[in-house]
Design a protein around this motif. Sequence first.
Motif, PDB file in Angstrom:
ATOM      1  N   LEU A 165      57.661  41.315  77.473  1.00 34.75           N
ATOM      2  CA  LEU A 165      57.840  40.498  76.271  1.00 34.75           C
ATOM      3  C   LEU A 165      56.851  40.920  75.184  1.00 34.75           C
ATOM      4  CD1 LEU A 165      58.355  36.927  77.769  1.00 34.75           C
ATOM      5  CD2 LEU A 165      60.073  38.386  76.700  1.00 34.75           C
ATOM      6  N   ALA A 166      55.622  41.239  75.588  1.00 39.34           N
ATOM      7  CA  ALA A 166      54.626  41.667  74.613  1.00 39.34           C
ATOM      8  C   ALA A 166      55.020  42.993  73.968  1.00 39.34           C
ATOM      9  CB  ALA A 166      53.254  41.784  75.280  1.00 39.34           C
ATOM     10  N   VAL A 167      55.515  43.936  74.784  1.00 39.00           N
ATOM     11  CA  VAL A 167      55.953  45.223  74.240  1.00 39.00           C
ATOM     12  C   VAL A 167      57.157  45.039  73.324  1.00 39.00           C
ATOM     13  CG1 VAL A 167      56.915  47.472  74.856  1.00 39.00           C
ATOM     14  CG2 VAL A 167      55.013  46.531  76.182  1.00 39.00           C
ATOM     15  N   LEU A 168      58.099  44.200  73.740  1.00 41.53           N
ATOM     16  CA  LEU A 168      59.263  43.929  72.893  1.00 41.53           C
ATOM     17  C   LEU A 168      58.835  43.286  71.574  1.00 41.53           C
ATOM     18  CD1 LEU A 168      62.366  43.901  72.637  1.00 41.53           C
ATOM     19  CD2 LEU A 168      62.341  41.637  73.694  1.00 41.53           C
ATOM     20  N   GLY A 169      57.873  42.386  71.654  1.00 38.42           N
ATOM     21  CA  GLY A 169      57.372  41.753  70.442  1.00 38.42           C
ATOM     22  C   GLY A 169      56.686  42.734  69.519  1.00 38.42           C
ATOM     23  N   LEU A 170      55.885  43.637  70.087  1.00 30.96           N
ATOM     24  CA  LEU A 170      55.219  44.646  69.266  1.00 30.96           C
ATOM     25  C   LEU A 170      56.213  45.588  68.614  1.00 30.96           C
ATOM     26  CD1 LEU A 170      52.176  45.564  71.557  1.00 30.96           C
ATOM     27  CD2 LEU A 170      52.067  44.522  69.287  1.00 30.96           C
ATOM     28  N   THR A 171      57.370  45.755  69.234  1.00 31.37           N
ATOM     29  CA  THR A 171      58.390  46.642  68.683  1.00 31.37           C
ATOM     30  C   THR A 171      59.185  45.990  67.554  1.00 31.37           C
ATOM     31  OG1 THR A 171      58.609  47.678  70.867  1.00 31.37           O
ATOM     32  CG2 THR A 171      60.365  48.087  69.280  1.00 31.37           C
ATOM     33  N   LEU A 172      59.538  44.726  67.723  1.00 28.20           N
ATOM     34  CA  LEU A 172      60.454  44.075  66.789  1.00 28.20           C
ATOM     35  C   LEU A 172      59.779  43.091  65.839  1.00 28.20           C
ATOM     36  CD1 LEU A 172      63.416  43.330  69.246  1.00 28.20           C
ATOM     37  CD2 LEU A 172      63.126  45.293  67.739  1.00 28.20           C
ATOM     38  N   ALA A 173      58.789  42.366  66.311  1.00 27.53           N
ATOM     39  CA  ALA A 173      58.221  41.282  65.511  1.00 27.53           C
ATOM     40  C   ALA A 173      57.578  41.755  64.214  1.00 27.53           C
ATOM     41  CB  ALA A 173      57.219  40.486  66.347  1.00 27.53           C
ATOM     42  N   PRO A 174      56.810  42.865  64.184  1.00 26.09           N
ATOM     43  CA  PRO A 174      56.217  43.284  62.899  1.00 26.09           C
ATOM     44  C   PRO A 174      57.264  43.577  61.825  1.00 26.09           C
ATOM     45  CG  PRO A 174      55.107  44.375  64.718  1.00 26.09           C
ATOM     46  CD  PRO A 174      56.300  43.691  65.292  1.00 26.09           C
ATOM     47  N   VAL A 175      58.378  44.184  62.207  1.00 26.89           N
ATOM     48  CA  VAL A 175      59.438  44.462  61.239  1.00 26.89           C
ATOM     49  C   VAL A 175      60.044  43.160  60.728  1.00 26.89           C
ATOM     50  CG1 VAL A 175      61.651  45.605  60.898  1.00 26.89           C
ATOM     51  CG2 VAL A 175      59.919  46.666  62.353  1.00 26.89           C
ATOM     52  N   ALA A 176      60.309  42.239  61.654  1.00 26.95           N
ATOM     53  CA  ALA A 176      60.910  40.962  61.259  1.00 26.95           C
ATOM     54  C   ALA A 176      59.954  40.139  60.401  1.00 26.95           C
ATOM     55  CB  ALA A 176      61.303  40.178  62.509  1.00 26.95           C
ATOM     56  N   SER A 177      58.674  40.093  60.777  1.00 26.65           N
ATOM     57  CA  SER A 177      57.717  39.305  60.003  1.00 26.65           C
ATOM     58  C   SER A 177      57.480  39.917  58.626  1.00 26.65           C
ATOM     59  CB  SER A 177      56.391  39.181  60.763  1.00 26.65           C
ATOM     60  OG  SER A 177      55.849  40.451  61.054  1.00 26.65           O
ATOM     61  N   ALA A 178      57.450  41.256  58.523  1.00 30.29           N
ATOM     62  CA  ALA A 178      57.282  41.899  57.221  1.00 30.29           C
ATOM     63  C   ALA A 178      58.479  41.585  56.316  1.00 30.29           C
ATOM     64  CB  ALA A 178      57.136  43.404  57.389  1.00 30.29           C
ATOM     65  N   ALA A 179      59.689  41.623  56.873  1.00 30.77           N
ATOM     66  CA  ALA A 179      60.868  41.276  56.078  1.00 30.77           C
ATOM     67  C   ALA A 179      60.838  39.812  55.651  1.00 30.77           C
ATOM     68  CB  ALA A 179      62.137  41.567  56.889  1.00 30.77           C
ATOM     69  N   ALA A 180      60.370  38.935  56.559  1.00 36.21           N
ATOM     70  CA  ALA A 180      60.283  37.516  56.218  1.00 36.21           C
ATOM     71  C   ALA A 180      59.256  37.271  55.125  1.00 36.21           C
ATOM     72  CB  ALA A 180      59.934  36.713  57.473  1.00 36.21           C
ATOM     73  N   VAL A 181      58.128  37.978  55.182  1.00 35.38           N
ATOM     74  CA  VAL A 181      57.103  37.814  54.153  1.00 35.38           C
ATOM     75  C   VAL A 181      57.612  38.302  52.808  1.00 35.38           C
ATOM     76  CG1 VAL A 181      54.810  38.574  53.389  1.00 35.38           C
ATOM     77  CG2 VAL A 181      55.176  37.896  55.767  1.00 35.38           C
ATOM     78  N   ARG A 182      58.328  39.427  52.799  1.00 33.07           N
ATOM     79  CA  ARG A 182      58.898  39.920  51.540  1.00 33.07           C
ATOM     80  C   ARG A 182      59.845  38.900  50.923  1.00 33.07           C
ATOM     81  NH1 ARG A 182      58.127  45.167  50.095  1.00 33.07           N
ATOM     82  NH2 ARG A 182      57.293  46.610  51.670  1.00 33.07           N
ATOM     83  N   ILE A 183      60.654  38.268  51.762  1.00 32.02           N
ATOM     84  CA  ILE A 183      61.572  37.238  51.261  1.00 32.02           C
ATOM     85  C   ILE A 183      60.787  36.067  50.695  1.00 32.02           C
ATOM     86  CG2 ILE A 183      63.339  35.581  51.951  1.00 32.02           C
ATOM     87  CD1 ILE A 183      64.309  37.622  53.994  1.00 32.02           C
ATOM     88  N   GLY A 184      59.704  35.692  51.392  1.00 28.29           N
ATOM     89  CA  GLY A 184      58.889  34.588  50.919  1.00 28.29           C
ATOM     90  C   GLY A 184      58.165  34.861  49.633  1.00 28.29           C
ATOM     91  N   LEU A 185      57.913  36.148  49.340  1.00 26.46           N
ATOM     92  CA  LEU A 185      57.224  36.526  48.084  1.00 26.46           C
ATOM     93  C   LEU A 185      58.152  36.553  46.891  1.00 26.46           C
ATOM     94  CD1 LEU A 185      54.901  39.388  49.386  1.00 26.46           C
ATOM     95  CD2 LEU A 185      54.266  37.028  48.864  1.00 26.46           C
ATOM     96  N   GLU A 186      59.450  36.604  47.127  1.00 28.10           N
ATOM     97  CA  GLU A 186      60.405  36.705  46.017  1.00 28.10           C
ATOM     98  C   GLU A 186      60.587  35.357  45.310  1.00 28.10           C
ATOM     99  OE1 GLU A 186      63.975  38.260  47.640  1.00 28.10           O
ATOM    100  OE2 GLU A 186      63.135  40.249  48.022  1.00 28.10           O
TER     101      GLU A 186
END
Length: 228
Positions: free
Chosen positions: A207-228
């Motif tokens: 789960l930790a490896v899966l999170g390191l693979t997917l979560a940074p991309v998802a969180s970066a996209a979410a932050v970009r949306i929040g900045l708009e």
Amino acid sequence: MTPRPSLYAAALLILQRDLRLAVRRPGEWLQPVAFFICVTLLFPLALDPAPERLRQLAPAALWIAALLSSVLAIDFLFREDGRDGTLEQFALSGQSFTGLVLAKTLTHWLLTGLPLAVAAPLAAVALGAPTAAIPGVLLALLLGSISLSLLGSIGAGLTLGLRRGGTLVSLIVLPLAIPALVFGAQATDLAIRGEPAAAPLYLLASLAVLGLTLAPVASAAAVRIGLE
């Protein structure tokens, strides 16, 4: 013209900056740890104080307290940087925004997940767990806290533009954290009983490896949306 620093150098600067800010504002990272300790120590007062009874409930008490403490700290992840424009500077820096968000998530784990993992064996012993279970409990919380911080970064990014997003963050993160909660409690229970806990620990690591693979991309996209 000053050369642009590498992504590693930029991430290290973010890590150092956030750690210095945490030293100036210790309440933000001490609050989740204090909450975790209080919840786990209150369990013996509310239940039958028999050691065997407490030992059976120790895995559930530890992991529920760790999950709630992690959710409590999520609100601090991007809040201040979103208010003062730091996240906008990250987005315009020319560096990988995903890498910079991952650096902030790492800082969040160092300030909340790691202290929770270190405090967990002491809380487990207070709940009647044998000292031989300390390595297993520590390893389970270390692996599980990584997943919780990564999931928290997604929730914090999705609620970045909201004034009061704490409740919504909980609704987002808690269902996603169920696998980590289940496998972590199972690994802790096996460690306390003195049985091999390799299988749930491998699942936590996955789960930790899966999170390191997917979560940074998802969180970066979410932050970009929040900045708009």
